[in-house]
Structure formats: structure tokens, C-alpha cells
Design a protein around this motif. Structure first.
Motif, PDB file in Angstrom:
ATOM      1  N   ALA A 203     -68.384  10.478  18.500  1.00 34.47           N
ATOM      2  CA  ALA A 203     -69.295  10.000  19.535  1.00 34.47           C
ATOM      3  C   ALA A 203     -68.645   8.851  20.285  1.00 34.47           C
ATOM      4  CB  ALA A 203     -70.604   9.527  18.905  1.00 34.47           C
ATOM      5  N   THR A 204     -69.023   8.728  21.551  1.00 37.67           N
ATOM      6  CA  THR A 204     -68.468   7.664  22.389  1.00 37.67           C
ATOM      7  C   THR A 204     -69.541   7.107  23.313  1.00 37.67           C
ATOM      8  OG1 THR A 204     -66.295   8.720  22.411  1.00 37.67           O
ATOM      9  CG2 THR A 204     -66.715   7.104  24.146  1.00 37.67           C
ATOM     10  N   THR A 205     -69.521   5.792  23.492  1.00 37.79           N
ATOM     11  CA  THR A 205     -70.264   5.131  24.564  1.00 37.79           C
ATOM     12  C   THR A 205     -69.221   4.490  25.475  1.00 37.79           C
ATOM     13  OG1 THR A 205     -72.141   4.671  23.116  1.00 37.79           O
ATOM     14  CG2 THR A 205     -71.947   3.339  25.130  1.00 37.79           C
ATOM     15  N   ALA A 206     -69.277   4.812  26.778  1.00 34.81           N
ATOM     16  CA  ALA A 206     -68.239   4.346  27.710  1.00 34.81           C
ATOM     17  C   ALA A 206     -68.854   3.704  28.938  1.00 34.81           C
ATOM     18  CB  ALA A 206     -67.354   5.519  28.137  1.00 34.81           C
ATOM     19  N   TRP A 207     -68.194   2.680  29.436  1.00 43.72           N
ATOM     20  CA  TRP A 207     -68.556   2.121  30.747  1.00 43.72           C
ATOM     21  C   TRP A 207     -67.333   1.506  31.404  1.00 43.72           C
ATOM     22  CZ3 TRP A 207     -70.523  -0.166  26.224  1.00 43.72           C
ATOM     23  CH2 TRP A 207     -70.070  -1.454  25.938  1.00 43.72           C
ATOM     24  N   TRP A 208     -67.441   1.340  32.719  1.00 46.03           N
ATOM     25  CA  TRP A 208     -66.309   0.825  33.495  1.00 46.03           C
ATOM     26  C   TRP A 208     -66.670  -0.514  34.117  1.00 46.03           C
ATOM     27  CZ3 TRP A 208     -61.533   3.453  34.472  1.00 46.03           C
ATOM     28  CH2 TRP A 208     -61.437   4.702  33.846  1.00 46.03           C
ATOM     29  N   ASP A 209     -65.610  -1.286  34.293  1.00 46.70           N
ATOM     30  CA  ASP A 209     -65.729  -2.550  34.999  1.00 46.70           C
ATOM     31  C   ASP A 209     -64.520  -2.564  35.930  1.00 46.70           C
ATOM     32  OD1 ASP A 209     -66.443  -5.037  35.743  1.00 46.70           O
ATOM     33  OD2 ASP A 209     -66.261  -5.959  33.750  1.00 46.70           O
ATOM     34  N   GLY A 210     -64.717  -2.140  37.190  1.00 43.39           N
ATOM     35  CA  GLY A 210     -63.578  -1.969  38.092  1.00 43.39           C
ATOM     36  C   GLY A 210     -62.673  -0.874  37.566  1.00 43.39           C
ATOM     37  N   GLY A 250     -64.397   9.501   8.057  1.00 41.24           N
ATOM     38  CA  GLY A 250     -63.296  10.006   8.886  1.00 41.24           C
ATOM     39  C   GLY A 250     -62.583  11.127   8.154  1.00 41.24           C
ATOM     40  N   PHE A 251     -61.953  10.780   7.029  1.00 38.58           N
ATOM     41  CA  PHE A 251     -61.302  11.751   6.141  1.00 38.58           C
ATOM     42  C   PHE A 251     -60.155  12.500   6.820  1.00 38.58           C
ATOM     43  CE2 PHE A 251     -65.964  11.817   5.041  1.00 38.58           C
ATOM     44  CZ  PHE A 251     -65.875  10.968   3.958  1.00 38.58           C
ATOM     45  N   GLY A 252     -59.612  11.949   7.891  1.00 44.38           N
ATOM     46  CA  GLY A 252     -58.544  12.640   8.620  1.00 44.38           C
ATOM     47  C   GLY A 252     -59.074  13.364   9.850  1.00 44.38           C
ATOM     48  N   GLY A 253     -60.355  13.725   9.813  1.00 44.65           N
ATOM     49  CA  GLY A 253     -60.953  14.462  10.925  1.00 44.65           C
ATOM     50  C   GLY A 253     -61.133  13.622  12.174  1.00 44.65           C
ATOM     51  N   LYS A 254     -61.046  12.304  12.030  1.00 46.47           N
ATOM     52  CA  LYS A 254     -61.137  11.424  13.190  1.00 46.47           C
ATOM     53  C   LYS A 254     -59.816  10.674  13.398  1.00 46.47           C
ATOM     54  CE  LYS A 254     -66.153  10.821  12.799  1.00 46.47           C
ATOM     55  NZ  LYS A 254     -67.187   9.908  12.250  1.00 46.47           N
ATOM     56  N   GLY A 255     -58.732  11.326  13.024  1.00 45.27           N
ATOM     57  CA  GLY A 255     -57.425  10.725  13.239  1.00 45.27           C
ATOM     58  C   GLY A 255     -56.947  10.890  14.662  1.00 45.27           C
ATOM     59  N   GLN A 256     -57.658  11.671  15.447  1.00 43.85           N
ATOM     60  CA  GLN A 256     -57.262  11.917  16.832  1.00 43.85           C
ATOM     61  C   GLN A 256     -58.475  11.796  17.741  1.00 43.85           C
ATOM     62  OE1 GLN A 256     -56.296  16.117  15.466  1.00 43.85           O
ATOM     63  NE2 GLN A 256     -56.923  16.535  17.551  1.00 43.85           N
ATOM     64  N   ALA A 257     -58.190  11.762  19.047  1.00 43.07           N
ATOM     65  CA  ALA A 257     -59.271  11.670  20.022  1.00 43.07           C
ATOM     66  C   ALA A 257     -59.759  13.070  20.377  1.00 43.07           C
ATOM     67  CB  ALA A 257     -58.768  10.971  21.279  1.00 43.07           C
ATOM     68  N   TYR A 258     -61.035  13.182  20.617  1.00 39.69           N
ATOM     69  CA  TYR A 258     -61.608  14.467  21.017  1.00 39.69           C
ATOM     70  C   TYR A 258     -62.273  14.344  22.391  1.00 39.69           C
ATOM     71  CZ  TYR A 258     -60.789  15.656  16.141  1.00 39.69           C
ATOM     72  OH  TYR A 258     -60.202  15.880  14.932  1.00 39.69           O
ATOM     73  N   ASP A 259     -62.923  15.419  22.798  1.00 37.09           N
ATOM     74  CA  ASP A 259     -63.449  15.492  24.163  1.00 37.09           C
ATOM     75  C   ASP A 259     -64.533  14.452  24.450  1.00 37.09           C
ATOM     76  OD1 ASP A 259     -61.754  17.611  24.186  1.00 37.09           O
ATOM     77  OD2 ASP A 259     -63.282  19.169  24.446  1.00 37.09           O
ATOM     78  N   ASP A 260     -65.227  13.984  23.425  1.00 37.01           N
ATOM     79  CA  ASP A 260     -66.276  12.979  23.673  1.00 37.01           C
ATOM     80  C   ASP A 260     -65.686  11.732  24.320  1.00 37.01           C
ATOM     81  OD1 ASP A 260     -65.094  12.699  20.971  1.00 37.01           O
ATOM     82  OD2 ASP A 260     -66.322  10.901  20.844  1.00 37.01           O
ATOM     83  N   LEU A 261     -64.499  11.346  23.851  1.00 35.59           N
ATOM     84  CA  LEU A 261     -63.871  10.127  24.382  1.00 35.59           C
ATOM     85  C   LEU A 261     -63.492  10.333  25.858  1.00 35.59           C
ATOM     86  CD1 LEU A 261     -62.680   7.299  23.870  1.00 35.59           C
ATOM     87  CD2 LEU A 261     -60.587   8.425  23.099  1.00 35.59           C
ATOM     88  N   ILE A 262     -62.880  11.464  26.157  1.00 33.27           N
ATOM     89  CA  ILE A 262     -62.404  11.725  27.524  1.00 33.27           C
ATOM     90  C   ILE A 262     -63.595  11.912  28.467  1.00 33.27           C
ATOM     91  CG2 ILE A 262     -60.964  13.250  28.939  1.00 33.27           C
ATOM     92  CD1 ILE A 262     -59.502  11.778  26.544  1.00 33.27           C
ATOM     93  N   LEU A 263     -64.555  12.750  28.051  1.00 34.65           N
ATOM     94  CA  LEU A 263     -65.667  13.088  28.961  1.00 34.65           C
ATOM     95  C   LEU A 263     -66.611  11.910  29.178  1.00 34.65           C
ATOM     96  CD1 LEU A 263     -66.411  16.733  27.772  1.00 34.65           C
ATOM     97  CD2 LEU A 263     -65.440  16.022  29.984  1.00 34.65           C
ATOM     98  N   PRO A 274     -72.953   3.545  32.435  1.00 32.68           N
ATOM     99  CA  PRO A 274     -72.513   3.922  31.091  1.00 32.68           C
ATOM    100  C   PRO A 274     -72.935   5.344  30.724  1.00 32.68           C
ATOM    101  CG  PRO A 274     -73.524   1.744  31.072  1.00 32.68           C
ATOM    102  CD  PRO A 274     -73.788   2.329  32.428  1.00 32.68           C
ATOM    103  N   VAL A 275     -72.109   6.009  29.961  1.00 33.74           N
ATOM    104  CA  VAL A 275     -72.416   7.358  29.469  1.00 33.74           C
ATOM    105  C   VAL A 275     -72.197   7.385  27.960  1.00 33.74           C
ATOM    106  CG1 VAL A 275     -71.636   9.769  29.444  1.00 33.74           C
ATOM    107  CG2 VAL A 275     -71.932   8.578  31.624  1.00 33.74           C
ATOM    108  N   LYS A 276     -73.127   8.043  27.283  1.00 33.14           N
ATOM    109  CA  LYS A 276     -72.996   8.289  25.838  1.00 33.14           C
ATOM    110  C   LYS A 276     -72.827   9.782  25.611  1.00 33.14           C
ATOM    111  CE  LYS A 276     -75.915   4.482  24.138  1.00 33.14           C
ATOM    112  NZ  LYS A 276     -75.035   3.745  23.200  1.00 33.14           N
ATOM    113  N   LEU A 277     -71.967  10.113  24.657  1.00 28.55           N
ATOM    114  CA  LEU A 277     -71.759  11.530  24.335  1.00 28.55           C
ATOM    115  C   LEU A 277     -71.433  11.665  22.855  1.00 28.55           C
ATOM    116  CD1 LEU A 277     -71.277  14.527  24.967  1.00 28.55           C
ATOM    117  CD2 LEU A 277     -68.964  13.928  25.715  1.00 28.55           C
ATOM    118  N   ALA A 278     -72.166  12.546  22.184  1.00 25.83           N
ATOM    119  CA  ALA A 278     -71.883  12.823  20.768  1.00 25.83           C
ATOM    120  C   ALA A 278     -71.744  14.325  20.567  1.00 25.83           C
ATOM    121  CB  ALA A 278     -73.013  12.295  19.881  1.00 25.83           C
ATOM    122  N   TYR A 279     -70.927  14.695  19.600  1.00 26.46           N
ATOM    123  CA  TYR A 279     -70.861  16.097  19.174  1.00 26.46           C
ATOM    124  C   TYR A 279     -72.121  16.427  18.378  1.00 26.46           C
ATOM    125  CZ  TYR A 279     -65.930  16.972  20.305  1.00 26.46           C
ATOM    126  OH  TYR A 279     -64.745  17.185  20.951  1.00 26.46           O
TER     127      TYR A 279
END
Ligand code: MOS
Length: 754
Positions: A203-210, A250-263, A274-279
Motif C-alpha cells: 500500500a502507498t499514500t503519495a503526495w507532491w510538493d512541486g 514482509g518475508f521477502g515479498g516486499k523486497g521490491q516496489a510494486y504498482d501501488d507505489l508507481i500508480l 494525495p492518493v492512496k492505493l492498496a492491493y
């Protein structure tokens, strides 16, 4: 570059005057977690009202999107944005590394009409509420042009190739020695696809500042996530502020970034909010990685006295076509038992399934499910106790490389485990013990898992109130990292735990490699220790150079740090008094660790021995754990409570691997038929009746200055094999196909006439 000799000198951690090292200190963040006030990535407060994203995902294994219609979704209530491959924002092509120092390349989402696996993201909706986003995503109409995909592992074994850049290891002459061996075993063991099933989804919560984006996300590697997002969005890493304060597994399954972070980041930029996105749970199964299935052939040739003369472990596994990953299931066997003639290696099948990747103890976890049963089978053929067989094949030096072991207490683990567990109660012949409708049996297995140290940094400051704050771009995936770092900082500085704060999971902090490979405690901890030692140096100089300090002019080499004081014999003051007077702005220093130049001259591992007692229902074939016990040797233990929790947690995973865990592939769609916690069975409390583990006293001065190693993965290694061996001892049924479900056990019992 240091040498391991430099690590052997006594230091505040090994002296442990405050007694904090090894103590079962409560979790640093425990109160926040049990009161529900530790904000996980999806729960973080955004600076303004967030919009909510939802992903639509592919319903085929392979092919392309022939037609996609998003009109109905766009017209749906509350919808702010609908993207497909036709209108998604431009991203760097897959595999781009514009910054050569990036720890991860780009991985764009919605980049083309190609479908590479079931569950791939094919559309993205952002709306005012979760319900509106989900409803709209379900209105996206897609027609696929499906192509035949490879999704059946067992049927594809003949397509297996050598993994890129790898060769088999041949030592001596295995074929000749095996042919000449008077006693031998040649068996193949199958373990299925398994899943991490972390409690918290990605899951990701994202926002921009400039031009700068802030992302709170659930990821094991801070820098990896920061770089993956920067590369994919083609922006400088410095413009990505990534935070991952609390992680629900995590257990290794969160060792990389997935689409939630990008999208989430792209959506927040497009909408200016701001946008929130979870699998969803189902998306976690298909949109993130799993542990691949492994088929392992083990051939053992022995002399009548039990000495192994021929030893071969060959593993075949699979990965996605465009995400090469090898489950190195044979590697552990290269360090475990002596045998002059050896063959080990891997083969890889590329399939059209979701990506395979690391899961708790990648390699050992599925790998030990084979060899540790084959050793049981060999022991029976030889008429030897399985522990005695292992002791007779205990190597003096690393059996493959000839390097000395840094420290190896495997035999002691087995002996002490046997005594404590009551191994002498085990009958050598199977099917001898009955308790009502239960057949009862015991099994054991060895455990081994490598020990790693990676480069890391840490920053530590002391303020005028005496509070010491450790900062590191490290993560705590539930293992206890906050707690052990607080213990290390407190013990190094000679202050009580209450005087220490730990802040981590922030890409602005001095970088640490994150949580994985059970290297976290040793790696982040050693950097924290080094930072603490540098702070001691800085405070010593401050005190002996300050005319107002009772330590003024004193010999720096006699300065001690204890009970919150800095002292030279009976001259002392509190750290708070010193800093408030002499450096009221506070003192900040950094520290670092990197592997010693000669650390790899030693074969370094953690070890253990598992003991299991099971009851098997003669009517249904159901297996019940009666007792599970393990003895482990893993360097100096930092925290008795969190270390034991890690080890027993791993052992419980071993029970899952032996009895319940498996993802079943639907051959029509390349999907997993079981894709939630009702269908993917992990052991629960009621399944684990009597479970315990102890650690041997150990310090590995070849590992790092603190002599510690990791425990996050060791517990699962071999645990499932001990259960399988106990099933055999109970029933005389030798299953070689995990998990050992009631159906398989019952069929086996019927076959042997039970
Ligand atoms: Mo791990 S499975 O190396 O996080």
C-alpha cells in the motif's frame, strides 16, 4: 578495509555492562502497535483529503489487450481519473537505470497492451472514495487476445535450463562414487508454490510538493523503493522522499516496489492531491511475488558405517519469463555435510505465471524439505539414528570450499535438542506408537542458513536533554529491529533504554540495506554500534577538553560510559549535563559498517536442529502437531524475546510448508485458485500446541564487531522436514510431495495397508 581480527577486541556490546544485550526487552513500538496508533502506509495522514485508487487486473495468463473501453468507468460516480495503457502517463521503459547508482531499475505500469501474467494491472481508477473507485474499476471493459501460456510446472520440467550465468558444481567424481556406494538413496521431492500472505497488503499514500513526491509505502528496502520510483518516473532520486515506518510483514515479498507505489505517485501528480492505493488480498497473490515450486532430486551414496561418499542435490524451479529469479534450493547443501564426491546445481523453467521471488529463507526453506528427508531415509537403510548419521558426516571444514567455519555448533544443537526433547523415546521402527486413533511419531532435521553483512550507515545524535536519537534508513518488518537498535544504542552509550529514540524507514536518513536475508540486525546494528562508538569519541573529546567538566584534562583512554554518565574513575557527570553545557545544540555523528576484507575467508552460517512429534489420525489422515522444539546457534543473541519470536515464527512456517501451504494453479487462466486466507492455509494458534526453541551461547567474532548473526530465516530452514520425518516415523508412510495433506497421508496409509 578492516580485518576480522579487529572485530575480536572487547567492546561495549560484548562487555555488556548495562546488561541490555540479550535481555528480553519489550518491543520498542509495541504500545503503538497494540493500540492501533502506529500509522501503516495506507493510514498515514496526508496533508489534504486523499483520493483513493483501485487497480483492475488481467484475467488471462498471456496475450494482449485487444480492446479496452473505459467510458462507463469514467462516467461512474466520484471518478477522478481512469488510466489504461492507452492513456497512462509516460514512464521510463522497463529496465532503465538513468542513475547508474540506482539500486533498482524502472518498472513501468500500464506500459503496453501485452499481458505477461494473470493479475497484471490493466487499468487504474482514482475516485473520491474506495467504493466508487472499485465500482468504476469493475466497469472497465476488456477483450483479450489470449495466447497459450506455460503454467504447469510439473508438465514443463523438461523445458528447464541452466540459470543464466550459473554452472553446476562438481567435486570429485560423483557418478563413479555413487555407482560404487553400497548403500544409496535416490529420491525426488516436490514442494509447491507458496505465498508470503503478509497481514498488511502492499500500500502507498503519495503526495507532491512541486517537483518532489512524498510516498509512505510498505517496503523492506528504503533505497530500493526510492530508486525504483525515481527511475520509473524518470525523476532524480533526490525528488523522491520515501517513508516506511511500520510494515505489517514482509518475508521477502516486499523486497521490491510494486504498482501501488508507481500508480499512487502518478495519480497524485495528475490530480494535484494525495492518493492512496492498496492491493486487495487477491491482488497480493497475483500482483506480487511468490515462492516458486521446487522439484529436487537427491542422491546419496554411503559406506556401511554411514560416511557419505557421493552426494548430489539438484533443484529445478521456475520463474516468470521477464523477471529472472532462481530459487537456489541446492546451495545450502554445499555447506552442510562432508562427502568427497559432490554434484549440486539448479535448473530453471520460465513460465507465464506471476513473478517468483524471495520468500523467507529463499533456497533453504524449500531446499531443506528434500535433503533432510533423504538423510532420514538413508539413516533407516543404514540402521543408524538420524542424528548419528549426521554426526558421522560432520565436516571439519566447509565441504565445498575447504574454508574454516567461523563457528559451527550443529552437532551441539542436535545433541542438546535430542536430550531436551526426549529423542530417546523415539522408536527406530515406524508405526510403533499408538494413542487411541492417533499414530504417534517423531522426526528431526538439521537447520542451516547463511550469515551476511552488507554495507550500512547510521547517524546518532545526543541533545541537551541527554536523549540519544538513532537514525537509519532501515526498516522493521515486524521482526523487532526498532527494539534491537535501541538496545545496541543504549548499551553502546551506557544509558538506559528510556534515554534512546530510534527513527528509521526514511530515505533522508543514513542508508541501510533494509530487512532481508536475515542480515538486518547484524548489518544495521553494526552501523548503529559504530555510530555510537563515534559519539563516545566525540563526547570524550568534549568532556576532557572542557574546563567546566569534572573530566577536564583527563586521559581519554580511561573514559567510561555507564548509567547515563561519562566518567573517569570517580570523576563523572551525566551525558545530559555535559551536552547541555558544552554543546547545547547537540552532537551528531555518523557511523558505518562494511564487510571485513577477509570475512569471506570463513564459511559463516547459523545452525539449528528441529524436533517434531506428530499424531496422525488413522481414520482421516489428518496430521496434528503434538510438540515442536528447536535448538539454534546464531551468534550472540540481542534480544531473547524478539529472537525467540523470530525463530518460533519460522518453525511455524515450517509446519505450514509440511502440512498446509500450497498455491494451486488454475491451468485455464494461470491464476491461483486459492487466493485468500480462507483458501491458503497457514497454521493458526490451535495448530501449534507445544512449541519451544532455545539458543546456544555463541559469539561469532568473524561476523561483525558484536559477534551477532541473524535469526529471521533460520527457524523455517529444515522445520518442515522434521515434520515429514515424524509422519514417516508415525505411519511408515514416506511422502515426498508437500504439503502432506490428509488426502495424501490417507492414500499413503491405505497403500501400506493401514
Ligand atoms: Mo528475504 S526472503 O531475503 O526478505
Amino acid at each position: 578495509m578492516s580485518s576480522v581480527k579487529d572485530w575480536a577486541a572487547p567492546n561495549p556490546i560484548t562487555e555488556n555492562r548495562g546488561g541490555l544485550i540479550g535481555k528480553g526487552v519489550d518491543r520498542y513500538e509495541g504500545r503503538l502497535k497494540v493500540t492501533g496508533s502506529a500509522p501503516y502506509a495506507y493510514e498515514v495522514d496526508a496533508p489534504s483529503r486523499p483520493a483513493i485508487g483501485y487497480m483492475a487486473t488481467a484475467a488471462i495468463a498471456k496475450g494482449r489487450i485487444a480492446r479496452i473501453d473505459t467510458k462507463a468507468a469514467e462516467a461512474s460516480p466520484g471518478v477522478l481519473l481512469v488510466w489504461s495503457h492507452l492513456n497512462a502517463p509516460a514512464q521510463a521503459p522497463r529496465g532503465t537505470r538513468a542513475n547508474p547508482r540506482s539500486q533498482r531499475p524502472s518498472n513501468p505500469v500500464l506500459a503496453s497492451d501485452r499481458i505477461e501474467n494473470f493479475g497484471q494491472t490493466v487499468a487504474f481508477v482514482v475516485a473520491d472514495t474506495f467504493e466508487n473507485a472499485r465500482a468504476a474499476a469493475n466497469l472497465v471493459e476488456i477483450e483479450y487476445a489470449a495466447e497459450p501460456g506455460v503454467v504447469d510446472f510439473v508438465a514443463s520440467l523438461d523445458q528447464a535450463d541452466q540459470p543464466p550465468g550459473e554452472e553446476d558444481v562438481h567435486i570429485g567424481d560423483f557418478p563413479a562414487a555413487y555407482a560404487a556406494a553400497p548403500v544409496s538413496v535416490d529420491e525426488t521431492y516436490e514442494s509447491p508454490i507458496q505465498n508470503h500472505v503478509q497481514m498488511e497488503p502492499c500500500a502507498t499514500t503519495a503526495w507532491w510538493d512541486g517537483d518532489k513526491v512524498t510516498v509512505h509505502t510498505s517496503i523492506q528496502m528504503v533505497k530500493g523503493g526510492q530508486h525504483a520510483l525515481a527511475e520509473t518516473l524518470a525523476i532524480p532520486s533526490a525528488d523522491v522522499h520515501l517513508l516506511t515506518r511500520y510494515i505489517g510483514g514482509g518475508f521477502g515479498g516486499k523486497g521490491q516496489a510494486y504498482d501501488d507505489l508507481i500508480l499512487a505517485a502518478l495519480g497524485a501528480r495528475a490530480l494535484g492531491r494525495p492518493v492512496k492505493l492498496a492491493y486487495t488480498r487477491q491482488q497480493m497473490f497475483h500482483g506480487t511475488i511468490h515462492r516458486p515450486a521446487v522439484s529436487m532430486r537427491v542422491r546419496l551414496g554411503a559406506q556401511p558405517d554411514g560416511r557419505l561418499t557421493a552426494f548430489a542435490v539438484e533443484a529445478t524451479t521456475h520463474c516468470a519469463r521477464n523477471a529472472i529469479f532462481t530459487e537456489h534450493a541446492a546451495n545450502f547443501s554445499r555447506n552442510l555435510y562432508a562427502a568427497p564426491n559432490r554434484l549440486t546445481g539448479h535448473r530453471l523453467v520460465k513460465m507465464d505465471l506471476p513473478g517468483a521471488g524471495p520468500m523467507r529463507a529463499p533456497g533453504e526453506a524449500p531446499g531443506m524439505l528434500s535433503l533432510e528427508c533423504a538423510m532420514d531415509e538413508l539413516a533407516e537403510k543404514l540402521g543408524l539414528d538420524p542424528i548419528e548419521l549426521r554426526i558421522r558426516n560432520e565436516p571439519e571444514v566447509d565441504p565445498e570450499t575447504g574454508k574454516p567455519f567461523s563457528v559451527r555448533q550443529l552437532v551441539r544443537c542436535m545433541r542438546e535438542g535430542a536430550a531436551h526433547f526426549g529423542w530417546e523415546r523415539r522408536k527406530a521402527q515406524p508405526r510403533q506408537v499408538r494413542d487411541g486413533r492417533w499414530l504417534v511419531g517423531m522426526g528431526m532435521a538439521a537447520a542451516i542458513r547463511g550469515n551476511f553483512l552488507l554495507p550500512a550507515k547510521a547517524g546518532v545524535r545526543i541533545d541537551a536533554d541527554g536523549i540519544i536519537t538513532l537514525r537509519q534508513g532501515m526498516t522493521d518488518i515486524g521482526t523487532g529491529t526498532y527494539t534491537i537498535l535501541a538496545q545496541i544504542a543504549a548499551e553502546t552509550m551506557g544509558v538506559p533504554m528510556e534515554q534512546v529514540k530510534v527513527e528509521m524507514g526514511d530515505s533522508d536518513f543514513p542508508p541501510a540495506p533494509g530487512s532481508g536475508g536475515q542480515f538486518g540486525a547484524a548489518t544495521a546494528g553494526s552501523a548503529a554500534y559504530d555510530a555510537g562508538m563515534n559519539l563516545r569519541k566525540a563526547l570524550t573529546e568534549l568532556a576532557v577538553g572542557d574546563p567546566n567538566s569534572p573530566l577536564y584534562g583527563g586521559p581519554a583512554e580511561y573514559v567510561t560510559f555507564e548509567n547515563g554518565n561519562i566518567a573517569i574513575e570517580n570523576r563523572s557527570e551525566t551525558l545530559a549535563a555535559l551536552v547541555a553545557r558544552a554543546a547545547p545544540e547537540g552532537v551528531y555523528v555518523e557511523g558505518s559498517i562494511s564487510p571485513a576484507a577477509d570475512a569471506r575467508d570463513y564459511s559463516q552460517h547459523t545452525y539449528g536442529a528441529h524436533f517434531a512429534e506428530v499424531g496422525v489420525d488413522v481414520v482421516t489422515g489428518e496430521v496434528r502437531m503434538r510438540k515442536m522444539f528447536g535448538v539454534f546457534a546464531a551468534g550472540r543473541i540481542l534480544n531473547a524475546k524478539t529472537a525467540k519470536s523470530q525463530i518460533t515464527g519460522g518453525m511455524i512456517w515450517g509446519v505450514g510448508a509440511a502440512l498446509t501451504e500450497s498455491n494451486v494453479v488454475d491451468p485455464r487462466y494461470g491464476s491461483f485458485i486459492n487466493q485468500d486466507m480462507a483458501g491458503y492455509l497457514v497454521p493458526a494458534h490451535a495448530d501449534i500446541v507445544d512449541l519451544d526453541a532455545v539458543f546456544l551461547d555463541e559469539a561469532d567474532d568473524k561476523a561483525n564487531p558484536m559477534g551477532i548473526k541473524g535469526v529471521g530465516e533460520l527457524g523455517i530452514c529444515g522445520a518442515g522436514a522434521a515434520v515429514a520425518n515424524a509422519i514417516y516415523n508415525a505411519t511408515g508412510v514416506r511422502l515426498r510431495d508437500y504439503p502432506m495433506t490428509p488426502e495424501k497421508v490417507l492414500a499413503g496409509m491405505l497403500a501400506v495397508g493401514l
